[in-house]
Write a protein that holds these residues in place. Structure first.
Motif, PDB file in Angstrom:
ATOM      1  N   ILE A  92       0.853  -1.184   0.000  1.00 37.96           N
ATOM      2  CA  ILE A  92       0.000   0.000   0.000  1.00 37.96           C
ATOM      3  C   ILE A  92       0.886   1.231   0.000  1.00 37.96           C
ATOM      4  N   SER A  93       0.449   2.238  -0.728  1.00 40.72           N
ATOM      5  CA  SER A  93       1.195   3.496  -0.758  1.00 40.72           C
ATOM      6  C   SER A  93       0.218   4.637  -1.014  1.00 40.72           C
ATOM      7  N   ARG A  94       0.673   5.831  -0.733  1.00 41.09           N
ATOM      8  CA  ARG A  94      -0.166   6.998  -0.977  1.00 41.09           C
ATOM      9  C   ARG A  94       0.673   8.120  -1.562  1.00 41.09           C
ATOM     10  N   VAL A  95       0.052   8.874  -2.435  1.00 34.92           N
ATOM     11  CA  VAL A  95       0.682  10.063  -2.988  1.00 34.92           C
ATOM     12  C   VAL A  95      -0.246  11.224  -2.664  1.00 34.92           C
ATOM     13  N   ASN A  96       0.078  11.947  -1.622  1.00 45.38           N
ATOM     14  CA  ASN A  96      -0.815  13.001  -1.152  1.00 45.38           C
ATOM     15  C   ASN A  96      -1.015  14.094  -2.190  1.00 45.38           C
ATOM     16  N   ALA A  97       0.014  14.341  -2.987  1.00 49.68           N
ATOM     17  CA  ALA A  97      -0.104  15.381  -4.016  1.00 49.68           C
ATOM     18  C   ALA A  97      -1.142  15.017  -5.068  1.00 49.68           C
ATOM     19  N   LYS A  98      -1.427  13.720  -5.196  1.00 53.74           N
ATOM     20  CA  LYS A  98      -2.421  13.258  -6.165  1.00 53.74           C
ATOM     21  C   LYS A  98      -3.717  12.805  -5.497  1.00 53.74           C
ATOM     22  N   ASN A  99      -3.793  12.958  -4.170  1.00 51.18           N
ATOM     23  CA  ASN A  99      -4.981  12.511  -3.435  1.00 51.18           C
ATOM     24  C   ASN A  99      -5.332  11.067  -3.758  1.00 51.18           C
ATOM     25  N   THR A 100      -4.326  10.240  -3.835  1.00 48.42           N
ATOM     26  CA  THR A 100      -4.530   8.863  -4.292  1.00 48.42           C
ATOM     27  C   THR A 100      -3.784   7.877  -3.399  1.00 48.42           C
ATOM     28  N   VAL A 101      -4.441   6.763  -3.155  1.00 52.02           N
ATOM     29  CA  VAL A 101      -3.822   5.648  -2.456  1.00 52.02           C
ATOM     30  C   VAL A 101      -3.829   4.456  -3.400  1.00 52.02           C
ATOM     31  N   TYR A 102      -2.777   3.666  -3.340  1.00 51.51           N
ATOM     32  CA  TYR A 102      -2.598   2.536  -4.241  1.00 51.51           C
ATOM     33  C   TYR A 102      -2.481   1.242  -3.453  1.00 51.51           C
ATOM     34  N   LEU A 103      -2.817   0.161  -4.124  1.00 52.16           N
ATOM     35  CA  LEU A 103      -2.557  -1.166  -3.584  1.00 52.16           C
ATOM     36  C   LEU A 103      -1.952  -2.000  -4.710  1.00 52.16           C
ATOM     37  N   GLN A 104      -0.656  -2.226  -4.606  1.00 48.53           N
ATOM     38  CA  GLN A 104       0.036  -3.088  -5.561  1.00 48.53           C
ATOM     39  C   GLN A 104      -0.097  -4.521  -5.070  1.00 48.53           C
ATOM     40  N   MET A 105      -0.653  -5.364  -5.895  1.00 48.88           N
ATOM     41  CA  MET A 105      -0.892  -6.754  -5.511  1.00 48.88           C
ATOM     42  C   MET A 105      -0.096  -7.656  -6.449  1.00 48.88           C
ATOM     43  N   ASP A 106       0.836  -8.377  -5.880  1.00 49.01           N
ATOM     44  CA  ASP A 106       1.680  -9.305  -6.637  1.00 49.01           C
ATOM     45  C   ASP A 106       1.422 -10.733  -6.164  1.00 49.01           C
ATOM     46  N   SER A 107       1.879 -11.680  -6.965  1.00 49.37           N
ATOM     47  CA  SER A 107       1.726 -13.098  -6.623  1.00 49.37           C
ATOM     48  C   SER A 107       0.291 -13.417  -6.227  1.00 49.37           C
ATOM     49  N   LEU A 108      -0.628 -12.956  -7.011  1.00 49.01           N
ATOM     50  CA  LEU A 108      -2.040 -13.122  -6.680  1.00 49.01           C
ATOM     51  C   LEU A 108      -2.442 -14.583  -6.684  1.00 49.01           C
ATOM     52  N   LYS A 109      -3.370 -14.893  -5.783  1.00 53.05           N
ATOM     53  CA  LYS A 109      -3.880 -16.246  -5.623  1.00 53.05           C
ATOM     54  C   LYS A 109      -5.397 -16.247  -5.855  1.00 53.05           C
ATOM     55  N   PRO A 110      -5.943 -17.385  -6.211  1.00 53.19           N
ATOM     56  CA  PRO A 110      -7.405 -17.442  -6.400  1.00 53.19           C
ATOM     57  C   PRO A 110      -8.169 -16.961  -5.166  1.00 53.19           C
ATOM     58  N   GLU A 111      -7.622 -17.208  -3.999  1.00 58.90           N
ATOM     59  CA  GLU A 111      -8.302 -16.774  -2.773  1.00 58.90           C
ATOM     60  C   GLU A 111      -8.270 -15.268  -2.571  1.00 58.90           C
ATOM     61  N   ASP A 112      -7.556 -14.549  -3.399  1.00 58.84           N
ATOM     62  CA  ASP A 112      -7.586 -13.091  -3.357  1.00 58.84           C
ATOM     63  C   ASP A 112      -8.789 -12.534  -4.124  1.00 58.84           C
ATOM     64  N   THR A 113      -9.515 -13.404  -4.787  1.00 57.96           N
ATOM     65  CA  THR A 113     -10.696 -12.968  -5.522  1.00 57.96           C
ATOM     66  C   THR A 113     -11.704 -12.334  -4.570  1.00 57.96           C
ATOM     67  N   ALA A 114     -12.075 -11.103  -4.871  1.00 57.73           N
ATOM     68  CA  ALA A 114     -12.981 -10.355  -3.991  1.00 57.73           C
ATOM     69  C   ALA A 114     -13.293  -9.015  -4.631  1.00 57.73           C
ATOM     70  N   VAL A 115     -14.257  -8.349  -4.041  1.00 55.99           N
ATOM     71  CA  VAL A 115     -14.471  -6.937  -4.342  1.00 55.99           C
ATOM     72  C   VAL A 115     -13.614  -6.150  -3.364  1.00 55.99           C
ATOM     73  N   TYR A 116     -12.797  -5.276  -3.881  1.00 52.35           N
ATOM     74  CA  TYR A 116     -11.890  -4.477  -3.064  1.00 52.35           C
ATOM     75  C   TYR A 116     -12.460  -3.064  -2.903  1.00 52.35           C
ATOM     76  N   TYR A 117     -12.465  -2.615  -1.661  1.00 52.33           N
ATOM     77  CA  TYR A 117     -13.038  -1.319  -1.338  1.00 52.33           C
ATOM     78  C   TYR A 117     -11.984  -0.394  -0.741  1.00 52.33           C
ATOM     79  N   CYS A 118     -12.086   0.844  -1.102  1.00 48.80           N
ATOM     80  CA  CYS A 118     -11.229   1.872  -0.539  1.00 48.80           C
ATOM     81  C   CYS A 118     -11.969   2.528   0.630  1.00 48.80           C
ATOM     82  N   ASN A 119     -11.247   2.788   1.696  1.00 47.24           N
ATOM     83  CA  ASN A 119     -11.840   3.378   2.894  1.00 47.24           C
ATOM     84  C   ASN A 119     -11.008   4.572   3.341  1.00 47.24           C
ATOM     85  N   ALA A 120     -11.694   5.599   3.802  1.00 51.90           N
ATOM     86  CA  ALA A 120     -11.009   6.757   4.369  1.00 51.90           C
ATOM     87  C   ALA A 120     -11.623   7.082   5.724  1.00 51.90           C
ATOM     88  N   VAL A 121     -10.770   7.430   6.651  1.00 53.28           N
ATOM     89  CA  VAL A 121     -11.235   7.903   7.955  1.00 53.28           C
ATOM     90  C   VAL A 121     -10.613   9.272   8.175  1.00 53.28           C
TER      91      VAL A 121
END
Length: 115
Positions: free
Chosen positions: A68-97
């Motif tokens: 996970i990383s964030r670039v505040n200048a772009k108001n963006t957060v990233y999730l780099q996912m490598d070595s993906l597995k079938p069990e990673d299958t899901a709907v991914y949601y972004c959350n802010a607090v």
């Protein structure tokens, strides 16, 4: 806070995807940001989180494979996912607090990992 997640898709096991979440409507740098996921028949679970100060935490299932990383200048957060597995299958949601403790959710992006 409005959140727009993108980057999901279909990938073979062992492949990679990068999710992005663009935020608007608040001072992004002050927000705690997280990525959650919800697979078929499962509860929504935290995958990775990054604080306004840059502290990071991962679910055990994500350690060593996701970044996970964030670039505040772009108001963006990233999730780099490598070595993906079938069990990673899901709907991914972004959350802010925000600093007041209010939670905000974006619409999810579907990740499907084929075996």
């Amino acid at each position: 806070v409005q959140l727009q997640a993108s980057g999901g898709g279909l990938v073979q096991a062992g492949g990679s995807l990068r999710l992005s979440c663009a935020a608007s409507g608040s001072i992004f740098s002050r927000n705690f940001m997280g990525w959650y996921r919800q697979g078929p028949g499962t509860q929504r679970e935290l995958v990775a989180a990054i604080t306004s100060g840059g502290s990071i935490d991962y679910a055990d299932s994500a350690k060593g494979r996701f970044t996970i990383s964030r670039v505040n200048a772009k108001n963006t957060v990233y999730l780099q996912m490598d070595s993906l597995k079938p069990e990673d299958t899901a709907v991914y949601y972004c959350n802010a607090v925000n600093p007041s403790g209010m939670n905000f959710w974006g619409k999810g992006t579907l990740v499907t990992v084929s075996s």
